[in-house]
Design an enzyme around this catalytic site. Structure first.
Site, PDB file in Angstrom:
ATOM      1  CG  ASN A   1      82.526  23.575   5.576  1.00 31.75           C
ATOM      2  OD1 ASN A   1      81.481  24.283   6.046  1.00 31.75           O
ATOM      3  ND2 ASN A   1      82.794  22.066   5.960  1.00 31.75           N
ATOM      4  N   GLY A   2      81.881  21.263   2.949  1.00 33.21           N
ATOM      5  CA  GLY A   2      80.408  20.903   2.621  1.00 33.21           C
ATOM      6  C   GLY A   2      80.231  19.799   1.776  1.00 33.21           C
TER       7      GLY A   2
ATOM      8  NE  ARG B   1      75.739  17.722   7.744  1.00 34.71           N
ATOM      9  CZ  ARG B   1      76.079  18.725   6.837  1.00 34.71           C
ATOM     10  NH1 ARG B   1      76.458  19.577   7.531  1.00 34.71           N
ATOM     11  NH2 ARG B   1      76.189  18.566   5.574  1.00 34.71           N
TER      12      ARG B   1
ATOM     13  CD  GLN C   1      83.332  30.036  13.707  1.00 29.27           C
ATOM     14  OE1 GLN C   1      82.309  29.677  14.503  1.00 29.27           O
ATOM     15  NE2 GLN C   1      84.094  29.361  12.772  1.00 29.27           N
TER      16      GLN C   1
ATOM     17  CE  LYS D   1      82.921  26.351   8.572  1.00 26.92           C
ATOM     18  NZ  LYS D   1      81.504  26.604   8.213  1.00 26.92           N
TER      19      LYS D   1
ATOM     20  CB  CYS E   1      76.056  30.583  12.065  1.00 29.63           C
ATOM     21  SG  CYS E   1      74.980  29.610  13.011  1.00 29.63           S
TER      22      CYS E   1
END
Length: 340
Positions: free
Chosen positions: A197-198, A222, A68, A137, A98
């Site tokens: 994602n998430g 996470r 990345q 992403k 980000c």
């Protein structure tokens, strides 16, 4: 990487956390189907960061690796992409997500979502230069998700090979519910596979997110730090098998192995303990509901004190789901609203 019949499972990149040693450790617990490096910082004078490049060159997982990049200078991004594709990376990924202010204030990462014309130019240049897979992403916008409808045609026009969508805006950080309907919209519109994602914090939640979005897979950060068995559990759940739950002592052994894996005896013990706190901030949310573990953990200064504290809560044979509790946290707490 892109041909798997089952949902693809990826470890999300987290700067200074999901590094080479962490990859090596988590692979032993079942591991992801592919891994994405911490981002390579790209600017006019940048060079490939050796510690991150090690993840690609020495790949300890045996699984595909995506390299990345983060930045906004088109020639520098092209130069770096050409350098990275000389390695064993199967894809080059552009970070548009980000949410760290130090990044987005420089119009990089999620900050690029305020300048879709620049995103268009970057992707056009990368598409010409990259001969391996080109992936992105992204978040769903900077402060307004309405921009997402304008972003998707740009991504399609440049024929990217894979899109990962974190279903929050940059400004929402990790403090809101994930907008899975936007991920579902990307699945509907995009001509490439889409990864969700998430807030994937359990095998059951993984199944729900796949159903809600229709995504081709999941990217987990996470949740996988807190529970390294996560990828195994998802596969078991989706396969109709009993989901493995580790005992407290197994979690304790994970914490001990994590300390040995991600810290270096070349630095002072205090700094080793401080690095471990980056991981324990997430692990602690699956240990007990009051926040007392987190409160005490943030005050330890030695390995002995840290491991003694962990043993107080984990030296038992009871199975642990490791799903996040919701302790009372102050608004300024780094984990407030982000524990899932």
């Amino acid at each position: 990487m892109l041909g798997a019949e089952a949902p693809m499972l990826a470890l999300a990149p987290m700067q200074d956390v999901t590094d080479w040693p962490f990859w090596k450790l988590i692979q032993g617990y079942g591991g992801a189907d592919f891994y994405v490096t911490e981002y390579f910082r790209v600017h006019a004078d940048s060079r490939l960061e050796k510690d991150i490049l090690r993840s690609v060159v020495e790949n300890p997982t045996g699984r595909p690796v995506v390299a990345q990049m983060i930045g906004n200078d088109v020639p520098s991004l092209v130069r770096t992409a050409k350098e990275l594709q000389q390695s064993s990376a199967v894809a080059i990924d552009l970070n548009l997500g980000c949410p760290a202010p130090i990044v987005y204030k420089k119009c990089a990462g999620g900050g690029l979502l305020r300048d879709l014309a620049l995103v268009d130019r970057i992707l056009g240049a990368l598409r010409e230069a990259v001969t391996v897979k080109l992936t992105v992403k992204t978040r769903i916008g900077f402060d307004d998700p309405a921009v997402f409808e304008d972003l998707l045609p740009i991504l399609n026009r440049h024929e990217i090979d894979l899109l990962t969508v974190h279903g929050r805006t940059v400004k929402e950080m990790y403090r809101s519910e994930v907008h899975y309907d936007f991920i579902a919209r990307a699945v509907e519109v995009m001509s490439c596979p889409v990864i969700a994602n998430g807030n994937v914090y359990s095998a059951q939640k993984a199944s729900e997110v796949l159903d809600l979005t229709g995504a081709a897979g999941l990217m987990i950060g996470r949740g996988a730090i807190r529970n390294p068995w996560m990828f195994r559990q998802i596969r078991e759940h989706l396969g109709g098998e009993s989901v493995y739950l580790p005992s407290g002592r197994e979690v304790l052994r994970y914490v001990e192995a994590l300390y040995e894996a991600v810290t270096s005896d070349a630095v002072a013990e205090l700094y080793r303990v401080q690095k471990m706190k980056k991981y324990l901030n997430f692990i602690g949310l699956g240990i007990e509901p009051t926040g007392s573990f987190l409160h005490a953990m943030r005050r330890v200064t030695t390995r002995e004190a840290m491991m003694g504290l962990c043993a107080q809560f984990l030296d038992h044979d009871e199975p642990m789901a490791l799903e996040p509790y919701e302790p009372e946290l102050k608004e300024q707490d780094v984990l407030a609203g982000s524990h899932r």
